[in-house]
Design an enzyme around this catalytic site. Structure first.
Site: not given
Lengths: 380, 294
Positions: B212, B250
């Site tokens: 990611e 995150h």
């Protein structure tokens, strides 16, 4: 959480880092009062969390009260790249002999802290790094050992700061490192760090980003949270405990897990749509969370279709399904909803929704199918 | 074979008496994992559904012979729990805790590297590790995994890990081990650690890597793959459309300036010979193709 310059300076002060004397002002009269107190000439600075303030006319020098009145009046309310100025920082103007750059951040690749120090401050460090990388002295710091004064002294020497600035800068950098670590900053940056003609070193600007994961040991951060100028959608989401980021598209997105939420944005984009938001309802979300998420999406007038993408892990799909029905019972959801439901208790979840499906509430077997349907509904 | 854990791995759960610890600890045991003990200070001598609870990791290790620990404690206490595990003789630590301050993570990571070089930390903020049919430490739902290999999975994102498992299982393709390394800025185990272990594992024939935005671990992995990996790698990177400067859930998923973009990561991986796919489904389909051609 990014701090305003004035908050960054106040934060620096807690750690004994020298800044120019100054204070905040929300009105023209307050600005004059602060200027009278700190002494002329002063600098009137717009407090916005965006770069390029100077070029936009948000930073002005004032030699007397009349000039403060003029500049403060012009700057308050000024729109700088979409950020409207509501607050000013007024500080005593400093004579500048030299401008340096100093910062600490986490070096993720090396799992250590990274100090950057340059005798060429006042310009963007990215530009220096690009055009003249040898002008930056990099210092890798083991988080278990920290930065001691001897290392700091060697560092300012290596960075070729002026002789007159070195000892003060070395001391200041140890304090800045303390602010960065004890103060739980993701970034603590001073640009410029200045040397005045009379030989003192202090921070002329402050850029501080706080690590919100450390909030539990910093009750004093509460005041910074109060001044966060947020997108009204983001504010509403935060009040409901949701992880939401507003975007410009037309498809409202709800997913569980940050990775899946990002992936949902990507897939929507790939099939020709655009997302109105990022919304991660997290692990273990229940019916209440799902209902709250739908309400936040519903409050966004741009949304013309809603895509709910759930892969149950800790999150149970039957709970999600109940939440959708609860939200529909509680408020009128304006846009049609498409769901993709897989994982823990997906069969039960789909069964709960089955009797309620219609052209306003539909399910699709895969993420890609659901994205396509959401896009066609959004464009209809 | 599996990597990092196997059917004989004995696991203790730090935080077994808490809500999350009990739920996942018992789920892991029900899956067949050898969950031999729990640790909660002050609750030594009690048990959770027959699993003995100890006051300290050291006591638990001495009594049970555990080598792995599953850390399920709140962010405030997680760093101390990780260090206690290492000091107590645990060599594989899985920490699922989300929300640990970055500075604590940085100190803990370096502490382990310097004082306990033989200890591996997985996480924090990760879904854990599952070797289907053998061992499951963490929060992954065991029923979406399929034993028997030949694919190894490594992922930075929790839900996308499940998605990847599901895509493969749907097609009847099993997994040797699935490792969620987590989305925090200082993960204990990184892509390269897992890729190297999969490369060395004779039963793993291909690897699925889910990345990611944020940081440069994918780029470093690409460099490693280029020089060391002989097995095919399929990759998907989430966050192509993520805006810069915003943490996408995150703590580690953030594009700063021009660094950490999905495109840069995809380009680096493609240049290293990785099959880069644009969504999880496409990655699953690509892997089916590769496995069928083995």
């Amino acid at each position: 959480m990014d701090l305003f310059e004035y908050q960054g300076k106040q934060y620096f002060s807690r750690f004994g880092i020298a800044v120019s004397p100054g204070d905040v002002a929300d009105t023209v009269d307050e600005a004059v009062a602060v200027a009278d107190r700190v002494g002329y000439p002063v600098v009137v600075k717009a407090q916005v969390k965006v770069g390029g303030r100077g070029k936009a006319g948000g930073v002005k020098l004032a030699i007397d009260a009349d000039e403060v009145r003029l500049h403060a009046g012009n700057i308050l309310g000024l729109d700088i790249k979409g950020h409207v100025v509501r607050r000013l920082w007024i500080e005593r103007s400093s004579d500048i002999a030299k401008e340096y750059y100093a910062s600490f951040t986490l070096d993720r690749a090396n799992k250590s802290h990274l100090g950057m120090l340059s005798a060429q401050g006042g310009v963007e460090i990215e530009v220096v790094a690009e055009e003249n990388p040898e002008a930056i002295a990099f210092l890798s710091i083991d988080p278990t050992r920290g930065l001691d004064i001897e290392t700091s002294r060697r560092w300012v020497h290596e960075a070729e700061l002026d002789e007159a600035a070195r000892e003060q800068a070395a001391q200041l950098l140890v304090k800045l490192y303390d602010c960065y670590t004890t103060g739980d900053c993701d970034l603590a940056e001073i640009n410029p760090l200045i040397l005045t003609p009379d030989g003192t070193v202090h921070a002329l600007d402050a850029k501080v980003t706080l690590d919100e994961n450390a909030s539990f040991r910093h009750p004093e951060w509460e005041e910074y949270r109060a001044t966060e100028t947020e997108d009204p959608r983001e504010k509403m989401a935060k009040e409901k405990g949701l992880n939401y980021i507003g975007l410009d598209g037309t498809i409202g997105i709800i997913a569980n897990g940050a990775g899946l939420a990002m992936s949902t944005l990507d897939v929507v984009n790939q099939v020709g749509g655009s997302a109105a938001n990022f919304l991660d309802i997290g692990g273990g979300a229940n019916a209440d969370v799902m209902a709250a998420a739908l309400e936040v999406i519903n409050a966004d007038p741009k949304v013309t279709a809603i895509f709910v993408n759930i892969f149950g892990g800790i999150t149970r799909v039957d709970e999600v399904a109940k939440g959708v029905l609860e939200a529909l019972a509680r408020v009128t959801i304006k846009a049609p909803i498409v769901l993709r439901l897989d994982g823990t208790n997906a069969v039960e979840g789909r069964a709960i929704l089955a009797p309620h499906l219609n052209d306003r509430l539909s399910t699709e077997p895969t993420m890609l199918d659901a994205a396509r349907r959401a896009v066609s509904l959004a464009n209809a | 074979m599996s990597i990092f854990v196997d059917e004989n791995t004995k696991v203790i759960v730090q935080g077994l008496t808490g809500g999350q610890g009990k739920f996942h600890g018992l789920r892991n045991r029900d899956y067949g994992t050898k969950v031999v003990g729990g640790v909660t200070p002050g609750k030594g001598g009690t048990d959770v559904d027959g699993i003995p609870v100890f006051n300290t990791v050291k006591e638990a290790v001495e009594a049970t012979g555990a080598t792995a620990s599953f850390v399920v404690v709140p962010p405030k206490f997680a760093s101390a729990a990780i260090v206690e595990a290492a000091e107590g003789g645990i060599t594989f630590i899985v920490c699922i805790t989300e929300g640990i301050p970055a500075h604590d993570e940085a100190v803990t990571y370096n502490r382990l590297v310097e004082d306990f070089p033989d200890v591996r930390l997985l996480g924090p903020n990760c879904p854990g590790i599952i070797s289907p049919g053998k061992c499951n430490i963490g929060i992954t739902s065991g029923d979406i995994a399929l034993p028997g290999g030949p694919v190894g999975i490594v992922s930075r994102s929790g839900t996308l890990t499940y998605q990847a498992l599901y895509e493969l299982t749907q097609h009847g393709i099993g997994q040797t081990t699935c490792v969620g390394i987590g989305g925090d800025p200082v993960p204990g185990t990184n892509f390269i650690d897992c890729l190297a272990a999969f490369e060395a594992d004779p039963e793993t024939k291909a690897v699925m890597m889910i990345g990611e935005i944020g940081g440069s671990e994918e780029e470093r992995a690409a460099e490693w793959i280029k020089h060391n990996m002989t097995k095919p790698v399929v990759s998907y990177i989430a966050g192509v459309t993520a805006p810069p400067g915003r943490k996408m859930g995150h703590a580690g998923a953030i594009i700063s300036g021009s660094k950490g973009t999905a495109q840069a990561k995809m380009d680096a991986l493609a240049a290293a010979g990785v099959h880069v796919c644009l969504n999880p489904t496409a990655a699953g389909e690509k892997m089916v193709e590769i496995v069928q051609a083995l």
